[in-house]
Design a protein around this motif. Structure first.
Motif, PDB file in Angstrom:
ATOM      1  N   LYS A 205       0.844  -1.182   0.000  1.00  0.00           N
ATOM      2  CA  LYS A 205       0.000   0.000   0.000  1.00  0.00           C
ATOM      3  C   LYS A 205       0.884   1.237   0.000  1.00  0.00           C
ATOM      4  O   LYS A 205       1.984   1.226   0.552  1.00  0.00           O
ATOM      5  CB  LYS A 205      -0.921   0.014   1.216  1.00  0.00           C
ATOM      6  CG  LYS A 205      -2.067  -0.976   1.103  1.00  0.00           C
ATOM      7  CD  LYS A 205      -3.096  -0.765   2.201  1.00  0.00           C
ATOM      8  CE  LYS A 205      -4.277  -1.701   1.979  1.00  0.00           C
ATOM      9  NZ  LYS A 205      -5.285  -1.551   3.057  1.00  0.00           N
ATOM     10  N   GLU A 207       1.458   5.542   0.456  1.00  0.00           N
ATOM     11  CA  GLU A 207       0.994   6.730   1.157  1.00  0.00           C
ATOM     12  C   GLU A 207       1.743   7.946   0.619  1.00  0.00           C
ATOM     13  O   GLU A 207       2.805   7.823   0.003  1.00  0.00           O
ATOM     14  CB  GLU A 207       1.224   6.602   2.671  1.00  0.00           C
ATOM     15  CG  GLU A 207       2.681   6.534   3.079  1.00  0.00           C
ATOM     16  CD  GLU A 207       2.851   6.453   4.601  1.00  0.00           C
ATOM     17  OE1 GLU A 207       1.834   6.244   5.286  1.00  0.00           O
ATOM     18  OE2 GLU A 207       4.002   6.599   5.069  1.00  0.00           O
ATOM     19  N   TRP A 208       1.148   9.107   0.828  1.00  0.00           N
ATOM     20  CA  TRP A 208       1.753  10.343   0.331  1.00  0.00           C
ATOM     21  C   TRP A 208       2.747  10.870   1.366  1.00  0.00           C
ATOM     22  O   TRP A 208       2.394  11.101   2.521  1.00  0.00           O
ATOM     23  CB  TRP A 208       0.664  11.376   0.074  1.00  0.00           C
ATOM     24  CG  TRP A 208       1.152  12.558  -0.697  1.00  0.00           C
ATOM     25  CD1 TRP A 208       1.476  13.777  -0.206  1.00  0.00           C
ATOM     26  CD2 TRP A 208       1.391  12.607  -2.100  1.00  0.00           C
ATOM     27  NE1 TRP A 208       1.907  14.600  -1.212  1.00  0.00           N
ATOM     28  CE2 TRP A 208       1.858  13.916  -2.391  1.00  0.00           C
ATOM     29  CE3 TRP A 208       1.273  11.687  -3.138  1.00  0.00           C
ATOM     30  CZ2 TRP A 208       2.185  14.322  -3.674  1.00  0.00           C
ATOM     31  CZ3 TRP A 208       1.598  12.085  -4.418  1.00  0.00           C
ATOM     32  CH2 TRP A 208       2.050  13.382  -4.687  1.00  0.00           C
ATOM     33  N   LYS A 209       4.017  11.005   0.961  1.00  0.00           N
ATOM     34  CA  LYS A 209       5.047  11.441   1.895  1.00  0.00           C
ATOM     35  C   LYS A 209       6.083  12.267   1.150  1.00  0.00           C
ATOM     36  O   LYS A 209       6.584  11.852   0.101  1.00  0.00           O
ATOM     37  CB  LYS A 209       5.707  10.225   2.556  1.00  0.00           C
ATOM     38  CG  LYS A 209       6.595  10.567   3.748  1.00  0.00           C
ATOM     39  CD  LYS A 209       7.077   9.292   4.435  1.00  0.00           C
ATOM     40  CE  LYS A 209       7.916   9.602   5.655  1.00  0.00           C
ATOM     41  NZ  LYS A 209       8.393   8.366   6.319  1.00  0.00           N
ATOM     42  N   GLN A 213       4.387   9.521  -3.691  1.00  0.00           N
ATOM     43  CA  GLN A 213       3.818   8.273  -3.214  1.00  0.00           C
ATOM     44  C   GLN A 213       4.948   7.315  -2.853  1.00  0.00           C
ATOM     45  O   GLN A 213       5.845   7.071  -3.662  1.00  0.00           O
ATOM     46  CB  GLN A 213       2.957   7.631  -4.321  1.00  0.00           C
ATOM     47  CG  GLN A 213       1.684   8.399  -4.629  1.00  0.00           C
ATOM     48  CD  GLN A 213       0.531   8.018  -3.716  1.00  0.00           C
ATOM     49  OE1 GLN A 213       0.744   7.494  -2.627  1.00  0.00           O
ATOM     50  NE2 GLN A 213      -0.688   8.273  -4.156  1.00  0.00           N
ATOM     51  N   THR A 216       4.371   1.527   1.830  1.00  0.00           N
ATOM     52  CA  THR A 216       4.334   1.282   3.269  1.00  0.00           C
ATOM     53  C   THR A 216       4.726  -0.174   3.508  1.00  0.00           C
ATOM     54  O   THR A 216       5.023  -0.912   2.566  1.00  0.00           O
ATOM     55  CB  THR A 216       2.922   1.537   3.839  1.00  0.00           C
ATOM     56  OG1 THR A 216       2.020   0.563   3.289  1.00  0.00           O
ATOM     57  CG2 THR A 216       2.436   2.934   3.471  1.00  0.00           C
TER      58      THR A 216
END
Length: 684
Positions: A205, A207-209, A213, A216
């Motif tokens: 999966k 996540e925006w960081k 993207q 994880t």
């Protein structure tokens, strides 16, 4: 190491797989993942029976993409295979008559897969080498690796593999490198594997960081292993059904309601069908029902598989009795599919009937969005028509809804004509036909609204079925003639009077090649409108149906025929008549006298011809008769020109015609501007 040839007696299997197997090569991933799911479920079954003592709690299928290595790997921790089973299930495809069958179906290789379970070989559509690394659940089983380069030659080796299960490694060929893109694999998995019953993992999966993207640590499970249709209706609430619809169609409006299918005899069938809101223009997509086999996506093109009208529905149908890989022609002729189609037809009708009985008010509130679907079903499926008559609704201009039986009771006494026909008055546009609707209501009649594109076809079907009922649009005639209670006893003008005044009003009718006006005269009473424009019911209905069919009809090319009904009792019409007599009286009398003389002479010559053969009639008489007829035609034309010129110059005649056009919404642009200016002049 073992080497050998795959057991097919001809080498034409692989060319067919690579070239003809599917027009859509995406299917290979569905086949490989589906096989992995099957293997996983089989191991769970064995464990439940105590035949396998190992751990099955973390059962899953994993798809991995290695762009650098050029591989796609599908792994499962399912039942696995021994070397003997690899030999049996992969190498030995020597079914009876292989050559003949392959030759026959080389252009429709879906049939090959459907009949002989060759889904695994679809991997060769995109691969120049495929490796199978597998370890059986059986005790002391050795792991083996099978490898093949797309020719009948293969190798089979013992290898080290710690866990039970199978890895399929596909080395993607150069011309199919598009399948090594992450987005492409995600798209395919989402399409075909979204509801498989075993978790399917593809990557992590995200996540925006820090503006991008990133992965994880959590596995990205792409499927819902227990979609709503696999559950019993008792375990689901309305919100569950709505959530599932949003899952299927995230960009769509909420559906009206749904039908949950759950059948185990005489065939297995589950599914949820939704009624979408269908607009009046009937522009809908017919690829919204998704067909599954054991939660594996088969197709969303179900025309011919379910009744035509049901293709307007959205949702899911799942049946293991529908083969996973077959051609459309096979599906459409399959007996199970036909039974399924018939059952869904009945189930839909039963569900609609139940909703109507349980909550009629709610059903009525959704009718305007629902009616196109029901009408389509009634027109295309006789069995559905019979079932639907109990909940089919008619809506009147007051916004009230009636079943067929209720409406018949409402109008039968007041709207039955002298020939014992019940007349159903209707409008297709309340605003445009407002005057006609109001006149009908003022006379105590009820008016229906039939304004959708299928209404003309449905009206014809009703009239064919009920020969003592007729549908009449409110603007097809003056209100006195819509429902004739008795023969008209009013005095009417003579034919000569009508002939004399007809050119006057014909002269001020719009000149339009697409419109044809026929002037008629009727006594509508002094308080009636001076003129009324009506549309012939038969011709208008034929043109409407022709338009709905794309104009491929003789009526489609004809100009629209309108009746200009002149009220002979209206003071304004009499005023025009008086003005005509005042201006043209003497001239018309003179022409009339000349016409009568010619007619008398012609009549005398015609009488002299009676009983004679053509050769017995003197040539002089023949020539004289021809001359008289020619003179008569010229006099008639001269009379008509005088009447036409008078009509064109008479503002009141033009004003009355324009008023009738205005009442029908037909006066626009420059003509409307002239009408307004002329109105001011006449008021002064």
């Amino acid at each position: 190491m073992q080497t050998g040839k795959i057991g097919v007696s001809s080498e034409n299997l692989f060319p067919i797989i690579k070239k003809f197997l599917y027009s859509d090569h995406d299917i290979f991933l569905r086949e490989i993942v589906s096989n992995a799911v099957d293997a996983t479920q089989k191991l769970k079954t064995l464990a439940s029976k105590g035949e396998y003592k190992g751990e099955v709690g973390d059962a899953k299928v994993t798809v991995k993409l290695d762009k650098d290595a050029g591989t796609i790997t599908v792994s499962d921790n399912g039942i696995g295979m021994t070397a003997e089973e690899v030999e049996k299930y992969i190498n030995q495809i020597a079914f009876s008559g292989a050559n003949e069958f392959l030759d026959k179906y080389k252009d429709d290789a879906n049939a090959i897969i459907g009949h002989f379970g060759l889904g695994f070989y679809s991997s060769f559509m995109v691969s120049n080498r495929v490796e199978v690394i597998t370890k059986s659940y059986k005790e002391d089983a050795k792991a083996v690796k099978w490898s093949c380069d797309g020719s009948p030659e293969f190798t089979l080796d013992e290898v080290e593999k710690e866990d039970v299960g199978t890895d399929i490694v596909m080395h993607v060929m150069e011309e199919e490198k598009g399948f090594l893109e992450d987005a492409r694999i995600s798209e395919i998995l989402n399409k075909y594997c979204k509801f498989l019953p075993v978790p399917v993992i593809y990557g992590k999966k995200k996540e925006w960081k820090d503006g991008q993207q990133v992965d994880t640590a959590e596995d990205n499970q792409i499927n819902d292993v227990a979609p709503a249709w696999t559950k019993t209706p008792a375990d689901l609430k309305d919100e569950d059904y709505k959530n599932f619809y949003r899952q299927l169609y995230p960009m769509s409006d909420e559906p009206l309601f749904n039908i949950h299918l759950n059948v185990d005899y005489p065939f297995n069938l589950t599914g949820i069908l939704y009624f979408p809101k269908i607009k009046n223009n009937f522009e809908v997509q017919k690829n919204k029902i998704q067909l599954y086999s054991n939660q594996v996506f088969v197709t969303d093109s179900v025309e011919g598989i379910v009744p035509e009208f049901l293709t307007l529905l959205h949702g899911v149908i799942d049946s293991p009795d529908i083969p996973l890989n077959v051609s459309r022609s096979y599906l459409q002729s399959d007996s199970n599919v036909k039974k399924i189609s018939s059952h869904i037809n009945k189930k839909v009708a039963d569900r609609l009937s139940q909703i109507f009985k349980d909550n009629r008010e709610d059903f009525e509130s959704k009718w305007d969005d629902l009616k196109i679907f029901i009408e389509y079903g009634m027109l295309t499926e006789d069995k559905f028509y019979d079932r639907a008559m109990s909940f089919f609704l008619l809506k009147n201009t007051e916004g009230k809804y009636f079943t067929w039986e209720e409406y018949e009771k409402l109008v039968k006494d007041n709207q039955t004509d002298k020939d014992k026909n019940t007349i159903y008055l209707y409008t297709t546009n309340v605003e445009e036909q407002f005057t006609f609707v109001e006149e009908a209501k003022n006379k105590g009649y009820d008016v229906l609204i039939l304004d959708d594109v299928l209404a003309p076809h449905l009206i014809n079907k009703f009239e064919q079925k009920y020969t003592d009922k007729r549908f009449v649009r409110v603007d097809s005639d003056v209100v006195e003639n819509l429902i004739k209670k008795e023969d008209n006893q009013k005095e009417e003008w003579s034919w000569e009077q009508k002939q004399e005044l007809s050119p006057v009003f014909q002269a001020v009718c719009p000149e339009n090649k697409d419109l044809q006006f026929i002037v008629d005269f009727q006594d509508l009473g002094e308080t009636g409108s001076p003129m009324v424009i009506t549309r012939n019911e038969f011709m208008r209905r034929m043109k409407d149906m022709s338009a709905a069919q794309g104009g491929m009809n003789i009526y489609g090319d004809l100009p629209e025929s309108l009746n200009l009904v002149v009220n002979t009792s209206h003071p304004l019409v009499k005023k025009v008549l008086d003005a005509k007599d005042k201006k043209l009286g003497k001239k018309l009398e003179e022409v009339g006298t000349q016409l009568q003389v010619k007619k008398d002479e012609i009549a005398a010559l015609e009488k002299a011809k009676e009983g004679k053969k053509d050769e017995e009639i003197p040539q002089a008489d023949k020539e004289k008769l021809d001359g008289l007829n020619s003179e008569l035609a010229k006099l008639e034309e001269a009379k008509r020109e005088k009447l036409t010129d008078f009509g064109k110059s008479n503002k009141l005649a033009k004003q009355m015609v324009d008023l009738a056009l205005l009442a029908n919404g037909m006066l626009k642009g420059a003509d409307l501007d002239k009408f307004v200016k002329r109105s001011v002049e006449l008021i002064k």
